[in-house]
Design an enzyme around this catalytic site. Structure first.
Site, PDB file in Angstrom:
ATOM      1  N   LYS A  24       0.837  -1.198   0.000  1.00  0.00           N
ATOM      2  CA  LYS A  24       0.000   0.000   0.000  1.00  0.00           C
ATOM      3  C   LYS A  24       0.876   1.253   0.000  1.00  0.00           C
ATOM      4  O   LYS A  24       0.652   2.195  -0.769  1.00  0.00           O
ATOM      5  CB  LYS A  24      -0.910  -0.023   1.226  1.00  0.00           C
ATOM      6  CG  LYS A  24      -2.048   0.950   1.141  1.00  0.00           C
ATOM      7  CD  LYS A  24      -2.970   0.810   2.330  1.00  0.00           C
ATOM      8  CE  LYS A  24      -3.833  -0.427   2.231  1.00  0.00           C
ATOM      9  NZ  LYS A  24      -4.420  -0.840   3.500  1.00  0.00           N
ATOM     10  N   ARG A  94      -3.390   3.142   8.241  1.00  0.00           N
ATOM     11  CA  ARG A  94      -3.725   1.881   7.575  1.00  0.00           C
ATOM     12  C   ARG A  94      -2.538   0.926   7.524  1.00  0.00           C
ATOM     13  O   ARG A  94      -1.395   1.342   7.341  1.00  0.00           O
ATOM     14  CB  ARG A  94      -4.232   2.160   6.164  1.00  0.00           C
ATOM     15  CG  ARG A  94      -5.561   2.912   6.182  1.00  0.00           C
ATOM     16  CD  ARG A  94      -6.173   3.024   4.815  1.00  0.00           C
ATOM     17  NE  ARG A  94      -5.444   3.948   3.962  1.00  0.00           N
ATOM     18  CZ  ARG A  94      -5.677   4.074   2.663  1.00  0.00           C
ATOM     19  NH1 ARG A  94      -6.590   3.319   2.079  1.00  0.00           N
ATOM     20  NH2 ARG A  94      -4.995   4.930   1.947  1.00  0.00           N
ATOM     21  N   GLY A 103      -8.160  -7.028   4.344  1.00  0.00           N
ATOM     22  CA  GLY A 103      -9.006  -7.121   5.530  1.00  0.00           C
ATOM     23  C   GLY A 103      -8.427  -7.928   6.675  1.00  0.00           C
ATOM     24  O   GLY A 103      -9.085  -8.123   7.689  1.00  0.00           O
ATOM     25  N   MET A 105      -5.676  -7.244   8.427  1.00  0.00           N
ATOM     26  CA  MET A 105      -5.050  -6.445   9.493  1.00  0.00           C
ATOM     27  C   MET A 105      -5.900  -5.198   9.743  1.00  0.00           C
ATOM     28  O   MET A 105      -6.872  -4.953   9.051  1.00  0.00           O
ATOM     29  CB  MET A 105      -3.623  -6.084   9.085  1.00  0.00           C
ATOM     30  CG  MET A 105      -2.704  -7.286   9.104  1.00  0.00           C
ATOM     31  SD  MET A 105      -1.019  -6.852   8.763  1.00  0.00           S
ATOM     32  CE  MET A 105      -1.050  -6.415   7.061  1.00  0.00           C
ATOM     33  N   ARG A 340      -3.393  -1.315  -5.926  1.00  0.00           N
ATOM     34  CA  ARG A 340      -2.676  -2.582  -5.773  1.00  0.00           C
ATOM     35  C   ARG A 340      -3.020  -3.455  -6.966  1.00  0.00           C
ATOM     36  O   ARG A 340      -3.991  -3.161  -7.683  1.00  0.00           O
ATOM     37  CB  ARG A 340      -3.079  -3.285  -4.477  1.00  0.00           C
ATOM     38  CG  ARG A 340      -4.548  -3.607  -4.416  1.00  0.00           C
ATOM     39  CD  ARG A 340      -4.939  -4.182  -3.074  1.00  0.00           C
ATOM     40  NE  ARG A 340      -6.368  -4.365  -3.004  1.00  0.00           N
ATOM     41  CZ  ARG A 340      -7.037  -4.565  -1.883  1.00  0.00           C
ATOM     42  NH1 ARG A 340      -6.422  -4.586  -0.741  1.00  0.00           N
ATOM     43  NH2 ARG A 340      -8.340  -4.740  -1.905  1.00  0.00           N
ATOM     44  N   HIS A 456     -16.130  -7.746   1.126  1.00  0.00           N
ATOM     45  CA  HIS A 456     -15.148  -8.656   1.709  1.00  0.00           C
ATOM     46  C   HIS A 456     -15.336 -10.080   1.207  1.00  0.00           C
ATOM     47  O   HIS A 456     -14.395 -10.748   0.774  1.00  0.00           O
ATOM     48  CB  HIS A 456     -15.270  -8.606   3.244  1.00  0.00           C
ATOM     49  CG  HIS A 456     -14.448  -9.639   3.921  1.00  0.00           C
ATOM     50  ND1 HIS A 456     -14.961 -10.845   4.311  1.00  0.00           N
ATOM     51  CD2 HIS A 456     -13.127  -9.667   4.200  1.00  0.00           C
ATOM     52  CE1 HIS A 456     -13.997 -11.563   4.836  1.00  0.00           C
ATOM     53  NE2 HIS A 456     -12.871 -10.870   4.793  1.00  0.00           N
ATOM     54  N   SER A 813       9.840 -44.409 -13.929  1.00  0.00           N
ATOM     55  CA  SER A 813       8.802 -43.450 -13.569  1.00  0.00           C
ATOM     56  C   SER A 813       8.735 -43.395 -12.044  1.00  0.00           C
ATOM     57  O   SER A 813       8.493 -44.420 -11.389  1.00  0.00           O
ATOM     58  CB  SER A 813       7.462 -43.879 -14.157  1.00  0.00           C
ATOM     59  OG  SER A 813       6.477 -42.952 -13.767  1.00  0.00           O
ATOM     60  N   CYS A 881       4.997 -40.092 -11.831  1.00  0.00           N
ATOM     61  CA  CYS A 881       3.553 -40.311 -11.967  1.00  0.00           C
ATOM     62  C   CYS A 881       2.836 -40.294 -10.623  1.00  0.00           C
ATOM     63  O   CYS A 881       1.646 -40.553 -10.547  1.00  0.00           O
ATOM     64  CB  CYS A 881       3.273 -41.599 -12.721  1.00  0.00           C
ATOM     65  SG  CYS A 881       3.880 -43.055 -11.878  1.00  0.00           S
ATOM     66  N   TYR A 901       9.359 -35.884 -18.228  1.00  0.00           N
ATOM     67  CA  TYR A 901       7.928 -35.521 -18.177  1.00  0.00           C
ATOM     68  C   TYR A 901       7.364 -35.675 -16.773  1.00  0.00           C
ATOM     69  O   TYR A 901       7.945 -36.360 -15.919  1.00  0.00           O
ATOM     70  CB  TYR A 901       7.109 -36.376 -19.158  1.00  0.00           C
ATOM     71  CG  TYR A 901       7.059 -37.845 -18.785  1.00  0.00           C
ATOM     72  CD1 TYR A 901       6.094 -38.318 -17.906  1.00  0.00           C
ATOM     73  CD2 TYR A 901       7.974 -38.752 -19.319  1.00  0.00           C
ATOM     74  CE1 TYR A 901       6.043 -39.660 -17.556  1.00  0.00           C
ATOM     75  CE2 TYR A 901       7.929 -40.093 -18.981  1.00  0.00           C
ATOM     76  CZ  TYR A 901       6.958 -40.544 -18.089  1.00  0.00           C
ATOM     77  OH  TYR A 901       6.924 -41.866 -17.731  1.00  0.00           O
TER      78      TYR A 901
HETATM   79  C1  PEP Z   1       3.053 -43.940  -6.580  1.00  0.00           C
HETATM   80  O1  PEP Z   1       3.378 -44.706  -5.688  1.00  0.00           O
HETATM   81  O2  PEP Z   1       3.460 -42.775  -6.650  1.00  0.00           O
HETATM   82  C2  PEP Z   1       2.118 -44.373  -7.621  1.00  0.00           C
HETATM   83  C3  PEP Z   1       1.857 -43.624  -8.654  1.00  0.00           C
HETATM   84  O3  PEP Z   1       1.505 -45.547  -7.409  1.00  0.00           O
HETATM   85  P1  PEP Z   1       0.202 -45.746  -6.519  1.00  0.00           P
HETATM   86  O4  PEP Z   1      -0.203 -44.426  -6.008  1.00  0.00           O
HETATM   87  O5  PEP Z   1      -0.780 -46.396  -7.383  1.00  0.00           O
HETATM   88  O6  PEP Z   1       0.735 -46.649  -5.462  1.00  0.00           O
END
Ligand code: PEP
Ligand code: MG
Length: 948
Positions: A24, A94, A103, A105, A340, A456, A813, A881, A901
């Site tokens: 501010k 302020r 809001g 503080m 802001r 708010h 993975s 994954c 990836y």
């Molecule tokens: C993991 O363990 O990250 C995974 C993808 O397998 P799951 O969650 O199916 O055990």
């Protein structure tokens, strides 16, 4: 020693230093120096706040002397005096930290008023009522904020006086009533606080400065910082802005309002805002009166409107960001009180990002960094299904998009409690206040009967990405009775309602919703993200529908297909159970053969949906008992069945005993005999006995299979090796699906992935089976099948043996769900409900490692694994994954260590695309500059860590 300077005037302060001056303060300085009409004032720095805490909550030495010096200058600049009975100087005090915490503080307005100044104000303005009303507001606010008097006392007095003077609302109170109220307020303060109300304005100012400092460590502010991960390196302490007051409530030529340089809901490039004539700023934000749209100002005060248009362009060209600014018109003169970065809906952020690039205001990289990846979720949120054709029951102002369904709850604490228990809750209030934020966190949506888009509730809901409808004026909310009524309808506590924050519609009951769609702006932004990232993004999908959605959201392949989810389909489960119950390999083989065509169809579906892209299919992972009912369920079923048998036996004896002992009951004999006839048939066919025997067999098998630690037990590749028929069937199904699709001319890239591997021997074992099957399938189809073979990395030993595993595996993975569990030795099923929240609260762990990748432990393992794996196989493909694959901070880490990836649930694919682009942009920025300012997107160093 040179004493540190704590106070900076608006016209001299370094407007880029948000950390020192707060957002501010920096904004006020920036606007003053741009030549915008900002009332003069000064800023007490965040360093003073930190020093206040370092000194055990005492104002730093010399601070008040510096303040007094600046006050004098302010007095001469404004030609007024503090406490002056002729021309009194009034100031606002302020809060404002480096990051906007709306809001959260405290703020005090009209400071400097006392009995003398009151006269002066009345004289100067020629409006005695106005002066008394201002005094009344000041005592009330000062009493509450600076002196800690419970606001309830003031409300009681105000209501009593309204009753006494027959006033329907505050505005009906006349001078006499207001004067009496002021005295009553002072009396109550005297009763509650030893020194009473301070008449000396300098004392008022000292107390107000301290109150603002204190509010930095207030519960509201702390909760907010935690929620938005505002760490001390982002914002440390609050500044205090002391600004000479201007009044929007000096008659119909005065007004006050809040405006955005673009529409914060839609992003449209037009002045947007709300105002109230003859009102003070707090009236607009507090939602006490419903304000008018700014377009009406064009007719009401055309000159002011044109000036605001000018301010809008100046602000945007200077800040290169949408601004949210406050203004006041005092007797025809415009003042800007604050600016802001505007908090917008994600829809608006996306649209403005695109348009501002096209207008040449910002670069594509800057546009990308404006997007809060977590909030992108909003756009991918569900909407009310227009086909449902259900008419809304009432409507209010759409304040934050998305549809939310939940039980109406009228009390904030109750909303928090029920939300925490996992219930879907819609918080229903007349209006909300900053101290209600804890209820917001747990609610799915917010519905209020008062206030506008800048109230708010609206601001906070947008910041949190919650669906919100405000100003639903038809609703009469009785918080005590926990009831909302409108027309002839009622909403009782706990009743389901649906709100649509995009349209403002409110429905009774649960209304069907549908998936969100990408609009053109998001498509453009996503395309830019793809151009700006190098990290690949795949989706986790177990069905062709999932895969299609992931592809639609931009997935470049499937990184994880969990085949066990296919086993759970209702038509498969009996066969899977048959397979598990099989006493010998032949019987098992029979069941497996029945599953084969089904699995092949599944794989064909997914591979086809992802034609041209890689699909990683993971062989069966979970322990077999997971497909069987639980011991408790089976025991209960068996008990009930046995009980039923006993009941039949007891019923068989009833007719005889009735006939012989009690003639009056004879008329009941016939119906009982009738029921028995039916049941005897069941009995004679021994249906129950058979069912009981079957259930007992299953129970025995469940007991055989049950393990103390199933997550560390007979699962994944261990199961595949002990029951080879299963993996063999799955691998054959994948290869045949691929062969058949290839014959059909579909380009497929299956990747077969083995879970839970901890030694290269396991991988070798599976691979040798696969080689045989491949040869058979290729021979049968006279075709060559392209595929990859790889392993999950989710066991610590696998990390340590990465070099050896890479001799066989073409890809790794990271299954960071299991790898996190294994690294911490925390059961992922239990940790979150047992000790993790407390660990986070006490800062033993900063984050939940199952949510945000633990880079210091799990991340380190990942780095070692990659290094050793690539030493063996330089072209080893490596992805992730686990859930972390869709979490922006974790994605940034994955980018930084050079993963190929990330793979995440289909809904998070767009988030991952943007997060991957941001990670790359930040990396490039780090390479070219060592200046890091998380608030200044022009330095390309990252998305704001919280909504700024
Ligand atoms: C993991 O363990 O990250 C995974 C993808 O397998 P799951 O969650 O199916 O055990
Ligand atoms: Mg796993």
């Amino acid at each position: 020693m040179i004493r540190r300077k704590y106070v900076f005037t608006f016209d001299k302060a370094d407007s880029k230093d948000k950390k020192l001056l707060g957002g501010k303060g920096a904004g006020l300085a920036g606007m003053t120096q741009m030549g915008l009409p900002v009332p003069p004032g000064f800023i007490i720095s965040t360093e003073a706040c930190l020093s206040y805490y370092e000194r055990g909550k005492r104002l730093p030495d010399g601070l008040m002397a510096e303040v007094e010096e600046n006050l004098k200058a302010l007095e001469s600049k404004t030609k007024s005096g503090f406490g002056n009975p002729i021309n009194p100087l009034l100031v606002s005090v302020r809060s404002g930290s480096a990051v906007s915490m709306p809001g959260m503080m405290d703020t005090i307005l009209n400071l400097g008023l006392n009995e003398d100044a009151l006269r002066g104000l009345a004289e100067k303005t020629g409006d005695e009522r106005f002066a008394h009303d201002t005094y009344r507001r000041f005592i009330q606010l000062f009493g509450k904020v600076a002196l800690g008097v419970d606001e309830h006392y003031f409300d009681v007095i105000l209501n009593e006086m309204k009753r006494k003077y027959g006033a329907g609302s505050d505005t009906d109170l006349d001078v006499k009533a207001l004067a009496e109220i002021c005295q009553e307020f002072k009396k109550i303060i005297r009763k509650e606080v030893q020194d009473g109300f301070p008449e000396d304005p300098k004392k008022q100012l000292g107390l107000a400065i301290e109150a603002v400092f204190k509010s930095w460590m207030g519960k509201r502010a702390i909760d907010y910082r935690k929620r938005f991960r505002i760490t001390p390196d982002i914002a440390n302490g609050t500044a205090v802005n002391v600004c000479s007051m201007v009044f929007g409530n000096m008659g119909m030529g005065s007004a006050t309002g809040v405006a955005f340089t673009r529409d914060p809901s839609t992003g449209e490039n037009a002045l947007y805002g709300e105002y109230l004539t003859n009102a003070q700023g707090e009236d607009v934000v507090a939602g006490i009166r419903t304000p008018k749209p700014i377009q009406e100002l064009r007719d009401e005060m055309p000159v002011m409107y044109d000036e605001l248009e000018g301010v809008r362009h100046l602000l945007e060209t200077h800040y290169r960001e949408v601004q949210d600014f406050e203004f006041t018109v005092e007797k025809g003169k415009l003042y800007i009180l604050q600016t802001r970065n505007g908090k917008m809906t994600t829809l608006a952020t996306v649209r403005t990002s695109r348009e501002m690039v096209e207008e040449g205001l910002i670069s594509k990289q800057q546009a990308m960094l404006r997007v809060d990846t977590e909030e992108l979720d909003q756009l991918l949120h569900r909407r009310i299904d227009p086909k449902a054709g259900i008419k809304p029951k009432t409507h209010g102002i759409p304040a934050s998009p998305g549809a939310a369904i939940g039980r109406a709850i009228f009390d904030v604490d109750e909303a928090e409690r029920r939300g925490r228990l996992g219930e879907n809750v819609i918080l229903v209030r007349e209006e909300t206040r900053p101290e209600d934020a804890h209820g917001f966190f747990q609610a799915k949506g917010i519905l209020t009967s008062r206030g506008g888009k800048t109230s708010h509730a609206a601001v906070v809901a947008r910041a949190m990405g919650k669906a919100c409808v405000v100003g639903c004026e038809e609703l009469f909310i009785d918080t005590k009775k926990k009831l909302a009524t409108f027309g002839s309808e009622r909403i009782v506590e706990g009743a389901f309602i649906t709100i649509d924050g995009s349209t403002g519609n409110v429905y009774l009951g649960e209304i069907p919703t549908i998936d969100a769609e990408f609009d053109e702006n998001l498509e453009t932004l996503m395309k830019w993200a793809d151009d700006l990232r190098i990290l690949g993004v795949r989706g986790n999908a177990d069905t062709p529908e999932d895969a299609i959605r992931a592809r639609k959201f931009g997935a470049e392949g499937i990184g994880l297909c969990r085949t066990e989810r296919m086993f759970n389909a209702p038509d498969r489960l009996p066969i899977v159970i048959e397979m598990i119950l099989a006493g010998d390999p032949e019987a098992r083989m029979k069941a497996v053969e029945k599953l084969f065509p089904m699995q092949k169809t599944d794989f064909k579906g997914i591979l086809k949906a992802m034609a041209g892209l890689p699909v990683t299919i993971r062989l069966l992972d979970p322990p077999l008992h997971e497909f069987l009912p639980s011991i408790e369920q089976l025991t209960w079923d068996i008990e009930r069945l046995k009980e039923f048998n006993r009941i039949i036996e007891a019923m068989e004896a009833i007719p005889e005993s009735m006939k012989t002992h009690d003639h009056s009951l004879r008329r009941y004999v016939s119906p009982i005999e009738h029921v028995l006839e039916e049941l005897t048939e069941v009995k004679s066919k021994r249906l129950f006995e058979e069912l009981i025997a079957k259930k007992e067999e299953v129970l025995q098998r469940v007991r055989d299979l049950s393990e103390i630690n199933p997550m560390l037990g007979h699962r994944g590749v261990r199961l595949g090796i002990t029951y080879p028929e299963i993996y063999e069937m799955q691998m054959r199904a994948i290869l045949e699906a691929a062969a058949e699709l290839k014959e059909e001319g579909v380009e497929v890239f299956p990747e077969i992935m083995v879970p839970q591997v901890c030694t290269a021997q396991e991988l070798k074992w599976v691979y040798s089976r696969l080689t045989d099957i491949k040869a058979e399938v290729e021979e049968a189809h006279k075709i060559e099948i392209q595929f990859k073979f790889g392993t999950m990395i989710e066991v610590v030993r696998a990390c340590m043996r990465a070099g050896r595993l890479a001799e066989i595996a073409e890809f790794f993975s990271f299954g960071t769900n299991d790898l996190t569990q294994a690294t911490f030795s925390f059961s992922r099923e239990d940790a979150e409900s047992k000790f993790l929240p407390l660990y986070n609260e006490r800062n033993i762990l900063q984050d939940n490692p199952f949510e945000i990748l633990d880079v210091k432990g799990v991340g380190r393992l990942m780095m070692i694994t990659m290094e050793w794996g690539k030493r063996t196989r330089p072209d080893l493909k490596v992805g992730i994954c686990g859930e972390h694959g869709g979490q922006p901070r974790s994605i940034e880490f994955c980018h930084n260590i050079g993963l190929d990836y990330v793979s995440c649930s289909s809904y998070r694919v767009p988030i991952a695309r943007v997060a991957a682009a941001q990670a790359h942009i930040k990396e490039e920025a780090r390479k070219s500059s060592d200046r890091f300012d998380p608030f200044d997107i022009s330095t390309y160093t990252g998305p704001s860590p919280s909504p700024v």
